[in-house]
Design a protein around this motif. Structure first.
Motif, PDB file in Angstrom:
ATOM      1  N   HIS A  82      -1.698  10.973  15.912  1.00 20.56           N
ATOM      2  CA  HIS A  82      -0.757   9.861  15.724  1.00 20.56           C
ATOM      3  C   HIS A  82       0.404   9.990  16.717  1.00 20.56           C
ATOM      4  CE1 HIS A  82       1.669   6.862  13.753  1.00 20.56           C
ATOM      5  NE2 HIS A  82       2.662   7.724  13.732  1.00 20.56           N
ATOM      6  N   HIS A  83       0.703   8.896  17.398  1.00 20.83           N
ATOM      7  CA  HIS A  83       1.799   8.885  18.367  1.00 20.83           C
ATOM      8  C   HIS A  83       2.238   7.442  18.600  1.00 20.83           C
ATOM      9  CE1 HIS A  83      -1.750   8.159  20.846  1.00 20.83           C
ATOM     10  NE2 HIS A  83      -0.953   7.561  21.714  1.00 20.83           N
ATOM     11  N   HIS A  84       3.291   7.282  19.379  1.00 19.16           N
ATOM     12  CA  HIS A  84       3.823   5.967  19.704  1.00 19.16           C
ATOM     13  C   HIS A  84       3.857   5.813  21.221  1.00 19.16           C
ATOM     14  CE1 HIS A  84       4.615   5.268  15.534  1.00 19.16           C
ATOM     15  NE2 HIS A  84       5.179   6.462  15.464  1.00 19.16           N
ATOM     16  N   HIS A  85       4.421   4.707  21.700  1.00 16.04           N
ATOM     17  CA  HIS A  85       4.372   4.423  23.135  1.00 16.04           C
ATOM     18  C   HIS A  85       5.739   3.980  23.674  1.00 16.04           C
ATOM     19  CE1 HIS A  85       0.157   3.996  21.812  1.00 16.04           C
ATOM     20  NE2 HIS A  85      -0.020   4.742  22.885  1.00 16.04           N
ATOM     21  N   PHE A  86       5.950   4.285  24.949  1.00 16.12           N
ATOM     22  CA  PHE A  86       7.141   3.889  25.699  1.00 16.12           C
ATOM     23  C   PHE A  86       6.666   3.034  26.866  1.00 16.12           C
ATOM     24  CE2 PHE A  86      10.210   4.186  29.070  1.00 16.12           C
ATOM     25  CZ  PHE A  86      11.439   4.203  28.432  1.00 16.12           C
ATOM     26  N   HIS A  87       7.185   1.803  26.965  1.00 17.75           N
ATOM     27  CA  HIS A  87       6.795   0.873  28.028  1.00 17.75           C
ATOM     28  C   HIS A  87       7.946   0.770  29.024  1.00 17.75           C
ATOM     29  CE1 HIS A  87       5.336  -3.448  29.131  1.00 17.75           C
ATOM     30  NE2 HIS A  87       5.178  -2.590  30.105  1.00 17.75           N
ATOM     31  N   CYS A 100       7.156  11.109  15.995  1.00 19.50           N
ATOM     32  CA  CYS A 100       7.200   9.914  15.153  1.00 19.50           C
ATOM     33  C   CYS A 100       8.544   9.920  14.422  1.00 19.50           C
ATOM     34  CB  CYS A 100       6.041   9.905  14.160  1.00 19.50           C
ATOM     35  SG  CYS A 100       6.041   8.407  13.150  1.00 19.50           S
ATOM     36  N   PRO A 101       9.459   9.068  14.840  1.00 21.39           N
ATOM     37  CA  PRO A 101      10.802   9.086  14.249  1.00 21.39           C
ATOM     38  C   PRO A 101      10.921   8.333  12.928  1.00 21.39           C
ATOM     39  CG  PRO A 101      10.697   7.438  15.953  1.00 21.39           C
ATOM     40  CD  PRO A 101       9.353   8.123  15.941  1.00 21.39           C
ATOM     41  N   PHE A 102       9.847   7.760  12.436  1.00 19.75           N
ATOM     42  CA  PHE A 102       9.920   6.929  11.242  1.00 19.75           C
ATOM     43  C   PHE A 102       9.670   7.762   9.992  1.00 19.75           C
ATOM     44  CE2 PHE A 102       8.305   3.785   8.180  1.00 19.75           C
ATOM     45  CZ  PHE A 102       9.347   2.863   8.243  1.00 19.75           C
ATOM     46  N   PRO A 103      10.666   7.917   9.131  1.00 16.85           N
ATOM     47  CA  PRO A 103      10.476   8.713   7.909  1.00 16.85           C
ATOM     48  C   PRO A 103       9.775   7.901   6.818  1.00 16.85           C
ATOM     49  CG  PRO A 103      12.747   7.991   8.071  1.00 16.85           C
ATOM     50  CD  PRO A 103      12.031   7.479   9.299  1.00 16.85           C
ATOM     51  N   ILE A 104       8.471   8.085   6.708  1.00 14.95           N
ATOM     52  CA  ILE A 104       7.652   7.339   5.754  1.00 14.95           C
ATOM     53  C   ILE A 104       8.165   7.522   4.322  1.00 14.95           C
ATOM     54  CG2 ILE A 104       5.310   7.123   4.797  1.00 14.95           C
ATOM     55  CD1 ILE A 104       5.444   6.101   7.628  1.00 14.95           C
ATOM     56  N   GLU A 105       8.684   8.694   4.013  1.00 16.20           N
ATOM     57  CA  GLU A 105       9.136   8.970   2.644  1.00 16.20           C
ATOM     58  C   GLU A 105      10.349   8.127   2.222  1.00 16.20           C
ATOM     59  OE1 GLU A 105      11.038  11.839   5.481  1.00 16.20           O
ATOM     60  OE2 GLU A 105       8.963  11.291   5.086  1.00 16.20           O
ATOM     61  N   ASN A 106      11.006   7.446   3.153  1.00 18.17           N
ATOM     62  CA  ASN A 106      12.178   6.621   2.833  1.00 18.17           C
ATOM     63  C   ASN A 106      11.819   5.169   2.514  1.00 18.17           C
ATOM     64  OD1 ASN A 106      13.789   8.824   3.234  1.00 18.17           O
ATOM     65  ND2 ASN A 106      14.481   8.213   5.265  1.00 18.17           N
ATOM     66  N   LEU A 107      10.550   4.872   2.379  1.00 19.61           N
ATOM     67  CA  LEU A 107      10.143   3.509   2.031  1.00 19.61           C
ATOM     68  C   LEU A 107      10.578   3.167   0.600  1.00 19.61           C
ATOM     69  CD1 LEU A 107       6.511   3.311   3.403  1.00 19.61           C
ATOM     70  CD2 LEU A 107       8.476   2.014   4.183  1.00 19.61           C
ATOM     71  N   PRO A 108      10.795   1.893   0.317  1.00 18.87           N
ATOM     72  CA  PRO A 108      11.109   1.497  -1.063  1.00 18.87           C
ATOM     73  C   PRO A 108       9.975   1.905  -2.010  1.00 18.87           C
ATOM     74  CG  PRO A 108      11.496  -0.321   0.457  1.00 18.87           C
ATOM     75  CD  PRO A 108      10.816   0.760   1.241  1.00 18.87           C
ATOM     76  N   LYS A 109      10.337   2.177  -3.236  1.00 14.49           N
ATOM     77  CA  LYS A 109       9.364   2.616  -4.244  1.00 14.49           C
ATOM     78  C   LYS A 109       8.238   1.584  -4.377  1.00 14.49           C
ATOM     79  CE  LYS A 109       8.936   4.174  -8.921  1.00 14.49           C
ATOM     80  NZ  LYS A 109       9.412   5.219  -9.710  1.00 14.49           N
ATOM     81  N   GLY A 110       7.009   2.082  -4.420  1.00 16.99           N
ATOM     82  CA  GLY A 110       5.842   1.231  -4.586  1.00 16.99           C
ATOM     83  C   GLY A 110       5.220   0.756  -3.283  1.00 16.99           C
ATOM     84  N   PHE A 111       5.868   0.977  -2.147  1.00 19.05           N
ATOM     85  CA  PHE A 111       5.317   0.573  -0.860  1.00 19.05           C
ATOM     86  C   PHE A 111       4.307   1.626  -0.391  1.00 19.05           C
ATOM     87  CE2 PHE A 111       8.054  -2.827   1.085  1.00 19.05           C
ATOM     88  CZ  PHE A 111       8.747  -3.126  -0.070  1.00 19.05           C
ATOM     89  N   ARG A 112       3.270   1.173   0.306  1.00 15.97           N
ATOM     90  CA  ARG A 112       2.288   2.074   0.889  1.00 15.97           C
ATOM     91  C   ARG A 112       2.069   1.664   2.346  1.00 15.97           C
ATOM     92  NH1 ARG A 112      -3.150   0.730  -0.849  1.00 15.97           N
ATOM     93  NH2 ARG A 112      -3.487  -0.009   1.253  1.00 15.97           N
ATOM     94  N   VAL A 113       2.203   2.602   3.266  1.00 14.51           N
ATOM     95  CA  VAL A 113       1.976   2.334   4.679  1.00 14.51           C
ATOM     96  C   VAL A 113       0.543   2.711   5.020  1.00 14.51           C
ATOM     97  CG1 VAL A 113       2.604   2.999   7.040  1.00 14.51           C
ATOM     98  CG2 VAL A 113       4.376   2.722   5.324  1.00 14.51           C
ATOM     99  N   ASP A 114      -0.190   1.769   5.603  1.00 16.15           N
ATOM    100  CA  ASP A 114      -1.546   2.055   6.068  1.00 16.15           C
ATOM    101  C   ASP A 114      -1.544   2.523   7.518  1.00 16.15           C
ATOM    102  OD1 ASP A 114      -2.753   1.394   3.613  1.00 16.15           O
ATOM    103  OD2 ASP A 114      -2.690  -0.735   4.146  1.00 16.15           O
ATOM    104  N   SER A 115      -0.654   1.956   8.310  1.00 14.83           N
ATOM    105  CA  SER A 115      -0.497   2.383   9.701  1.00 14.83           C
ATOM    106  C   SER A 115       0.802   1.790  10.234  1.00 14.83           C
ATOM    107  CB  SER A 115      -1.677   1.927  10.563  1.00 14.83           C
ATOM    108  OG  SER A 115      -1.672   0.527  10.697  1.00 14.83           O
ATOM    109  N   HIS A 116       1.234   2.295  11.356  1.00 15.67           N
ATOM    110  CA  HIS A 116       2.406   1.719  12.018  1.00 15.67           C
ATOM    111  C   HIS A 116       2.368   2.082  13.497  1.00 15.67           C
ATOM    112  CE1 HIS A 116       3.979   5.794  11.273  1.00 15.67           C
ATOM    113  NE2 HIS A 116       4.789   5.561  12.290  1.00 15.67           N
TER     114      HIS A 116
END
Length: 132
Positions: A82-87, A100-116
């Motif tokens: 898993h990685h991201h891109h710089f254009h 990956c700078p996105f803290p998945i654990e900070n999502l609102p309760k009940g949300f599920r991330v499949d990908s980003h």
């Protein structure tokens, strides 16, 4: 097996070179970039061969497509973590960003991330040197 499937599955130096170019890249490449880099080793390789090979590699899941808003698709090998891109807005190249700078654990309760996917825009280090 149909003639098209036979020719798609046959190993050729063109197919091997195109896959090597994609594997060795430091980020996802456009078909034009793949063609330009492949021509360094195989002078007579045609753009149609690159398109056909990229489609075959996509179908066989050896590579996957990176879609950038307003840009042509880019391609990279499928085995990457898993990685991201710089254009780079100056040279139009796309680079892998390993963190990956996105803290998945900070999502609102009940949300599920499949990908980003996070896409950063700016000026790469090479272009930044030229501007100074």
């Amino acid at each position: 097996m149909s003639e098209d499937k036979k020719s798609a599955s046959r190993k050729t130096k063109q197919k091997e070179e195109i896959f090597r170019v994609i594997q060795d890249a430091k980020g996802p490449l456009s078909v034009k970039e793949i063609h330009d880099l492949s021509k360094l080793s195989l002078k007579n390789i045609g753009i149609a061969t690159v398109y056909r090979t990229v489609n075959h590699l996509l179908e066989s899941e050896k590579i996957h497509e990176i879609k950038l808003p307003g840009e042509s698709s880019r391609f990279e090998t499928s085995h990457l973590e898993h990685h991201h891109h710089f254009h780079c807005t100056e040279c139009d190249r796309v680079f892998d960003v390993e963190v990956c700078p996105f803290p998945i654990e900070n999502l609102p309760k009940g949300f599920r991330v499949d990908s980003h996917e996070i896409l950063l825009y700016g000026v790469c280090s090479e272009c930044n040197k030229i501007q100074k």
